[in-house]
Design a protein around this motif. Structure first.
Motif, PDB file in Angstrom:
ATOM      1  N   THR A   1       0.840  -1.190   0.000  1.00  0.00           N
ATOM      2  CA  THR A   1       0.000   0.000   0.000  1.00  0.00           C
ATOM      3  C   THR A   1       0.877   1.243   0.000  1.00  0.00           C
ATOM      4  O   THR A   1       2.103   1.173   0.170  1.00  0.00           O
ATOM      5  CB  THR A   1      -0.961   0.015   1.207  1.00  0.00           C
TER       6      THR A   1
ATOM      7  N   TRP B   1      -3.280   6.917  -0.077  1.00  0.00           N
ATOM      8  CA  TRP B   1      -4.445   6.647  -0.937  1.00  0.00           C
ATOM      9  C   TRP B   1      -4.459   7.507  -2.197  1.00  0.00           C
ATOM     10  O   TRP B   1      -4.972   7.084  -3.235  1.00  0.00           O
ATOM     11  CB  TRP B   1      -5.738   6.860  -0.151  1.00  0.00           C
TER      12      TRP B   1
ATOM     13  N   THR C   1      -2.210   5.522  -4.865  1.00  0.00           N
ATOM     14  CA  THR C   1      -2.297   4.075  -5.083  1.00  0.00           C
ATOM     15  C   THR C   1      -2.524   3.738  -6.559  1.00  0.00           C
ATOM     16  O   THR C   1      -1.980   2.754  -7.061  1.00  0.00           O
ATOM     17  CB  THR C   1      -3.412   3.459  -4.229  1.00  0.00           C
TER      18      THR C   1
ATOM     19  N   PRO D   1      -5.491  -0.178  -1.710  1.00  0.00           N
ATOM     20  CA  PRO D   1      -5.651   1.228  -1.352  1.00  0.00           C
ATOM     21  C   PRO D   1      -6.409   1.450  -0.048  1.00  0.00           C
ATOM     22  O   PRO D   1      -6.554   2.594   0.383  1.00  0.00           O
ATOM     23  CB  PRO D   1      -6.462   1.781  -2.534  1.00  0.00           C
ATOM     24  N   ASP D   2      -6.883   0.388   0.586  1.00  0.00           N
ATOM     25  CA  ASP D   2      -7.833   0.542   1.686  1.00  0.00           C
ATOM     26  C   ASP D   2      -7.299   0.135   3.045  1.00  0.00           C
ATOM     27  O   ASP D   2      -8.078  -0.103   3.973  1.00  0.00           O
ATOM     28  CB  ASP D   2      -9.094  -0.284   1.383  1.00  0.00           C
TER      29      ASP D   2
ATOM     30  N   GLN E   1      -7.856   3.476   5.440  1.00  0.00           N
ATOM     31  CA  GLN E   1      -6.980   4.640   5.498  1.00  0.00           C
ATOM     32  C   GLN E   1      -7.729   5.888   5.916  1.00  0.00           C
ATOM     33  O   GLN E   1      -7.209   6.730   6.638  1.00  0.00           O
ATOM     34  CB  GLN E   1      -6.336   4.882   4.129  1.00  0.00           C
TER      35      GLN E   1
END
Length: 323
Positions: free
Chosen positions: A120, A123, A126, A140-141, A195
């Motif tokens: 990762t 965000w 990403t 991304p999470d 995130q």
């Protein structure tokens, strides 16, 4: 726990570098375990944000480190310097654990360390990371991903989460909590947490949950229900659920389960109580219930978790599946 080398070069961001230095630079008061030897490694002089920094060692020192931290890379549109990429790759090949903070993941990706791995970054970047390095499984999470010898974090505060996670792997939760207390931050946010949450865990004294959360954590051995929490907070269960969702991003029951698992981890790391005793102390009721929730949440059974920390070996499960 050996040497932690901070890899720096022109174009690094100072926040993530400062976070790593603050976390690993000195043991908190009262902690007597062997601490890290921190080395700042880079070219002769570099620009970090608006500051000029003179590293202690050259980049070739990275390959002698036990852990290498790559702070955030400012301009993701530019390729990271070839000497930095080569030094990070050589360090990993020599056996170092390598972790990136925020956009430092672009350096790890350029070095080929993320190929075939889950990783990762911040965000906002990403999609760029995934497009530029299609062999990387970009998530991304999450706040951070622990893939054994390679770890990556999202942006800013998540960099601190990953650093505390490394402390926790090396020294256990009590030492990580001591570092967190010194920094005045939450001791643990699981890597799999989103995130971005609309609002953080409440810190204002006048927040509706400000008095409730400490009350709950002091009573984890009791069979608390949502109705019990609502009664203590003097609101309806539905109203309580709305406040929890807004403040923590989860439900009251899930938050309560997370606290019970965290307490179980601390007891497993620091004591010799049986799983049955720990199940009672954490409000799980039975060892079977504790084992089921612990295994599903942490990724290993309680007994395996305890042996991992007692053996002195870093845990190898993915933080993305933790708590």
């Amino acid at each position: 726990m050996g040497t932690v080398a901070l890899a720096v070069t022109d174009g690094m961001l100072h926040f993530e570098l400062s976070v790593a230095y603050e976390v690993f630079g000195a043991a908190p008061a009262g902690v007597t375990v062997p601490w890290y030897d921190v080395a700042v490694c880079g070219p002769d002089a570099v620009r970090v944000g608006r500051f000029r920094l003179e590293p202690d060692h050259g980049l070739d020192r990275l390959r002698h480190a036990d852990t290498v931290i790559v702070p955030a890379w400012a301009d993701v549109d530019e390729a990271p310097p070839a000497d930095l990429v080569s030094a990070v790759r050589a360090a990993h090949e020599a056996g170092a654990r390598v972790a990136s903070l925020c956009t430092g993941a672009f350096v790890l990706a350029a070095a080929g360390l993320l190929d075939g791995r889950r990783a990762t970054t911040h965000w906002a970047h990403t999609e760029v990371l995934a497009a530029r390095h299609p062999r990387v499984e970009v998530d991304p999470d999450v706040l951070y991903v622990d893939d054994g010898s390679v770890l990556t974090s999202a942006g800013k505060a998540a960099a601190l989460d990953l650093c505390l996670h490394l402390i926790r792997l090396d020294h256990g939760s009590s030492v990580a909590n001591a570092v967190a207390r010194r920094l005045v931050v939450p001791p643990h946010r699981a890597g799999g947490q989103a995130q971005f949450v609309a609002a953080p865990v409440p810190t204002r004294d006048d927040h509706p949950l400000a008095a409730l959360l400490p009350w709950v954590t002091e009573r984890l051995d009791q069979p608390l229900t949502v109705e019990d929490l609502a009664r203590q907070a003097r609101m309806s269960s539905r109203h309580l659920g709305r406040h929890f969702r807004a403040a923590t991003g989860t439900t009251p029951l899930q938050w309560l389960l997370t606290q019970r698992i965290r307490r179980a981890q601390e007891l497993l790391e620091t004591g010799d109580d049986s799983v049955d005793v720990i199940a009672t102390a954490t409000g799980m009721g039975t060892a079977t219930t504790l084992r089921r929730h612990f295994n599903r949440t942490v990724g290993v059974p309680p007994d395996t978790y305890r042996r991992t920390f007692r053996s002195g070996s870093p845990a190898k499960w993915k933080a993305g599946s933790a708590l």
